[in-house]
Design a protein around this motif. Structure first.
Motif, PDB file in Angstrom:
ATOM      1  N   ARG A  28     -13.964  36.958 -23.648  1.00  0.00           N
ATOM      2  CA  ARG A  28     -14.535  35.620 -23.864  1.00  0.00           C
ATOM      3  C   ARG A  28     -13.748  34.859 -24.921  1.00  0.00           C
ATOM      4  NH1 ARG A  28     -19.268  38.491 -23.266  1.00  0.00           N
ATOM      5  NH2 ARG A  28     -19.513  38.701 -25.529  1.00  0.00           N
ATOM      6  N   ASP A  29     -13.456  35.514 -26.052  1.00  0.00           N
ATOM      7  CA  ASP A  29     -12.708  34.883 -27.136  1.00  0.00           C
ATOM      8  C   ASP A  29     -11.291  34.512 -26.692  1.00  0.00           C
ATOM      9  OD1 ASP A  29     -14.930  35.242 -28.723  1.00  0.00           O
ATOM     10  OD2 ASP A  29     -14.072  36.930 -29.859  1.00  0.00           O
ATOM     11  N   GLY A  30     -10.750  35.251 -25.738  1.00  0.00           N
ATOM     12  CA  GLY A  30      -9.404  34.996 -25.247  1.00  0.00           C
ATOM     13  C   GLY A  30      -9.322  33.934 -24.165  1.00  0.00           C
ATOM     14  N   GLY A  31     -10.475  33.367 -23.801  1.00  0.00           N
ATOM     15  CA  GLY A  31     -10.462  32.273 -22.840  1.00  0.00           C
ATOM     16  C   GLY A  31     -10.799  32.641 -21.410  1.00  0.00           C
ATOM     17  N   VAL A  32     -11.213  33.876 -21.164  1.00  0.00           N
ATOM     18  CA  VAL A  32     -11.585  34.264 -19.800  1.00  0.00           C
ATOM     19  C   VAL A  32     -12.860  33.515 -19.417  1.00  0.00           C
ATOM     20  CG1 VAL A  32     -12.316  36.159 -18.300  1.00  0.00           C
ATOM     21  CG2 VAL A  32     -10.491  36.525 -19.984  1.00  0.00           C
ATOM     22  N   ILE A  33     -12.791  32.780 -18.301  1.00  0.00           N
ATOM     23  CA  ILE A  33     -13.958  32.012 -17.859  1.00  0.00           C
ATOM     24  C   ILE A  33     -14.622  32.617 -16.629  1.00  0.00           C
ATOM     25  CG2 ILE A  33     -13.267  29.857 -18.936  1.00  0.00           C
ATOM     26  CD1 ILE A  33     -12.062  28.959 -16.320  1.00  0.00           C
ATOM     27  N   ALA A  34     -13.930  33.553 -15.977  1.00  0.00           N
ATOM     28  CA  ALA A  34     -14.516  34.287 -14.852  1.00  0.00           C
ATOM     29  C   ALA A  34     -13.732  35.580 -14.698  1.00  0.00           C
ATOM     30  CB  ALA A  34     -14.459  33.470 -13.572  1.00  0.00           C
ATOM     31  N   GLU A  35     -14.424  36.609 -14.247  1.00  0.00           N
ATOM     32  CA  GLU A  35     -13.763  37.902 -14.040  1.00  0.00           C
ATOM     33  C   GLU A  35     -14.337  38.587 -12.824  1.00  0.00           C
ATOM     34  OE1 GLU A  35     -14.880  39.394 -17.965  1.00  0.00           O
ATOM     35  OE2 GLU A  35     -16.132  40.887 -16.980  1.00  0.00           O
ATOM     36  N   ARG A  36     -13.494  39.423 -12.238  1.00  0.00           N
ATOM     37  CA  ARG A  36     -13.918  40.177 -11.056  1.00  0.00           C
ATOM     38  C   ARG A  36     -13.174  41.500 -11.059  1.00  0.00           C
ATOM     39  NH1 ARG A  36     -13.132  38.088  -4.921  1.00  0.00           N
ATOM     40  NH2 ARG A  36     -10.986  38.088  -5.624  1.00  0.00           N
ATOM     41  N   VAL A  37     -13.889  42.590 -10.797  1.00  0.00           N
ATOM     42  CA  VAL A  37     -13.302  43.921 -10.695  1.00  0.00           C
ATOM     43  C   VAL A  37     -13.433  44.369  -9.248  1.00  0.00           C
ATOM     44  CG1 VAL A  37     -13.491  46.327 -11.427  1.00  0.00           C
ATOM     45  CG2 VAL A  37     -13.893  44.484 -13.088  1.00  0.00           C
ATOM     46  N   LEU A  38     -12.331  44.842  -8.695  1.00  0.00           N
ATOM     47  CA  LEU A  38     -12.296  45.280  -7.302  1.00  0.00           C
ATOM     48  C   LEU A  38     -11.680  46.664  -7.210  1.00  0.00           C
ATOM     49  CD1 LEU A  38     -10.693  41.948  -6.246  1.00  0.00           C
ATOM     50  CD2 LEU A  38     -12.954  42.626  -5.471  1.00  0.00           C
ATOM     51  N   GLN A  39     -12.082  47.399  -6.176  1.00  0.00           N
ATOM     52  CA  GLN A  39     -11.468  48.690  -5.885  1.00  0.00           C
ATOM     53  C   GLN A  39     -11.157  48.772  -4.405  1.00  0.00           C
ATOM     54  OE1 GLN A  39     -14.449  51.455  -7.838  1.00  0.00           O
ATOM     55  NE2 GLN A  39     -12.508  52.467  -8.300  1.00  0.00           N
ATOM     56  N   PRO A  40     -10.059  49.420  -4.045  1.00  0.00           N
ATOM     57  CA  PRO A  40      -9.790  49.651  -2.623  1.00  0.00           C
ATOM     58  C   PRO A  40     -10.902  50.527  -2.033  1.00  0.00           C
ATOM     59  CG  PRO A  40      -7.846  50.135  -3.965  1.00  0.00           C
ATOM     60  CD  PRO A  40      -8.995  49.935  -4.902  1.00  0.00           C
ATOM     61  N   VAL A  41     -11.285  50.262  -0.805  1.00  0.00           N
ATOM     62  CA  VAL A  41     -12.361  51.034  -0.178  1.00  0.00           C
ATOM     63  C   VAL A  41     -11.959  52.485   0.047  1.00  0.00           C
ATOM     64  CG1 VAL A  41     -13.428  49.023   0.906  1.00  0.00           C
ATOM     65  CG2 VAL A  41     -11.682  50.320   2.154  1.00  0.00           C
ATOM     66  N   ASP A  42     -10.676  52.764   0.048  1.00  0.00           N
ATOM     67  CA  ASP A  42     -10.211  54.125   0.311  1.00  0.00           C
ATOM     68  C   ASP A  42      -9.586  54.806  -0.911  1.00  0.00           C
ATOM     69  OD1 ASP A  42      -7.975  52.521   0.177  1.00  0.00           O
ATOM     70  OD2 ASP A  42      -7.003  53.362   1.955  1.00  0.00           O
ATOM     71  N   ASP A  43      -9.766  54.227  -2.111  1.00  0.00           N
ATOM     72  CA  ASP A  43      -9.163  54.817  -3.303  1.00  0.00           C
ATOM     73  C   ASP A  43     -10.012  54.539  -4.547  1.00  0.00           C
ATOM     74  OD1 ASP A  43      -7.585  55.876  -5.290  1.00  0.00           O
ATOM     75  OD2 ASP A  43      -5.801  54.711  -4.789  1.00  0.00           O
ATOM     76  N   PRO A  44     -10.905  55.461  -4.896  1.00  0.00           N
ATOM     77  CA  PRO A  44     -11.749  55.261  -6.075  1.00  0.00           C
ATOM     78  C   PRO A  44     -10.995  55.421  -7.397  1.00  0.00           C
ATOM     79  CG  PRO A  44     -12.144  57.426  -5.155  1.00  0.00           C
ATOM     80  CD  PRO A  44     -11.209  56.714  -4.210  1.00  0.00           C
ATOM     81  N   HIS A  45      -9.719  55.757  -7.322  1.00  0.00           N
ATOM     82  CA  HIS A  45      -8.909  55.949  -8.531  1.00  0.00           C
ATOM     83  C   HIS A  45      -7.916  54.813  -8.736  1.00  0.00           C
ATOM     84  CE1 HIS A  45     -10.599  59.866  -9.283  1.00  0.00           C
ATOM     85  NE2 HIS A  45     -10.467  60.123  -7.999  1.00  0.00           N
ATOM     86  N   TYR A  46      -8.317  53.610  -8.317  1.00  0.00           N
ATOM     87  CA  TYR A  46      -7.469  52.434  -8.488  1.00  0.00           C
ATOM     88  C   TYR A  46      -8.368  51.225  -8.695  1.00  0.00           C
ATOM     89  CZ  TYR A  46      -2.914  50.183  -8.120  1.00  0.00           C
ATOM     90  OH  TYR A  46      -1.740  49.535  -8.404  1.00  0.00           O
ATOM     91  N   VAL A  47      -7.960  50.307  -9.563  1.00  0.00           N
ATOM     92  CA  VAL A  47      -8.728  49.090  -9.788  1.00  0.00           C
ATOM     93  C   VAL A  47      -7.814  47.868  -9.795  1.00  0.00           C
ATOM     94  CG1 VAL A  47     -10.636  50.134 -11.077  1.00  0.00           C
ATOM     95  CG2 VAL A  47      -8.647  49.280 -12.306  1.00  0.00           C
ATOM     96  N   PHE A  48      -8.411  46.753  -9.428  1.00  0.00           N
ATOM     97  CA  PHE A  48      -7.817  45.431  -9.548  1.00  0.00           C
ATOM     98  C   PHE A  48      -8.767  44.613 -10.406  1.00  0.00           C
ATOM     99  CE2 PHE A  48      -6.120  47.038  -5.625  1.00  0.00           C
ATOM    100  CZ  PHE A  48      -4.842  46.497  -5.529  1.00  0.00           C
ATOM    101  N   VAL A  49      -8.231  43.822 -11.307  1.00  0.00           N
ATOM    102  CA  VAL A  49      -9.047  42.963 -12.160  1.00  0.00           C
ATOM    103  C   VAL A  49      -8.479  41.557 -12.090  1.00  0.00           C
ATOM    104  CG1 VAL A  49      -9.923  42.542 -14.485  1.00  0.00           C
ATOM    105  CG2 VAL A  49      -9.533  44.895 -13.722  1.00  0.00           C
ATOM    106  N   ASP A  50      -9.319  40.593 -11.758  1.00  0.00           N
ATOM    107  CA  ASP A  50      -8.954  39.174 -11.790  1.00  0.00           C
ATOM    108  C   ASP A  50      -9.622  38.548 -12.998  1.00  0.00           C
ATOM    109  OD1 ASP A  50      -7.673  39.350  -9.338  1.00  0.00           O
ATOM    110  OD2 ASP A  50      -9.328  38.490  -8.206  1.00  0.00           O
TER     111      ASP A  50
END
Length: 101
Positions: A28-50
């Protein structure tokens, strides 16, 4: 809207998410106004963050913070299982008469 897109392997999601949650105020302090965390449906050991920002400069500054203060310190990124990839993206100018799609 500038987006910092982060992706990387993790050891386990609960540990990763706990570390991610500890930095909520810093996001929040760094200016993030929206966030989303995603994972591949076939790989629980990987993440994407927007992480969305109002400006590219805010996204750049936050990426630098992550690289120098979080990812480089194992205790701050306990479930990180490889090198993160972080790119700053912006909306592409599409829809004009000159598009050849």
């Amino acid at each position: 809207m500038p987006t910092l897109l982060i992706e990387h392997p993790i050891t386990d999601f609960p540990t990763w998410h706990g570390a991610f949650s500890r930095f909520a105020e810093r996001r929040r302090d760094g200016g993030v106004i929206a966030e989303r965390v995603l994972q591949p449906v076939d790989d629980p050991h990987y993440v994407f963050v927007d992480l969305e920002f109002a400006t590219v400069d805010q996204a750049r500054a936050f990426r630098l913070f992550l690289e120098s203060q979080v990812w480089s310190v194992p205790s701050r990124s306990p479930a990180l299982a490889g090198s993160p990839r972080a790119r700053i993206l912006d909306t592409a100018p599409v829809g004009g008469a000159s598009d050849n799609c």
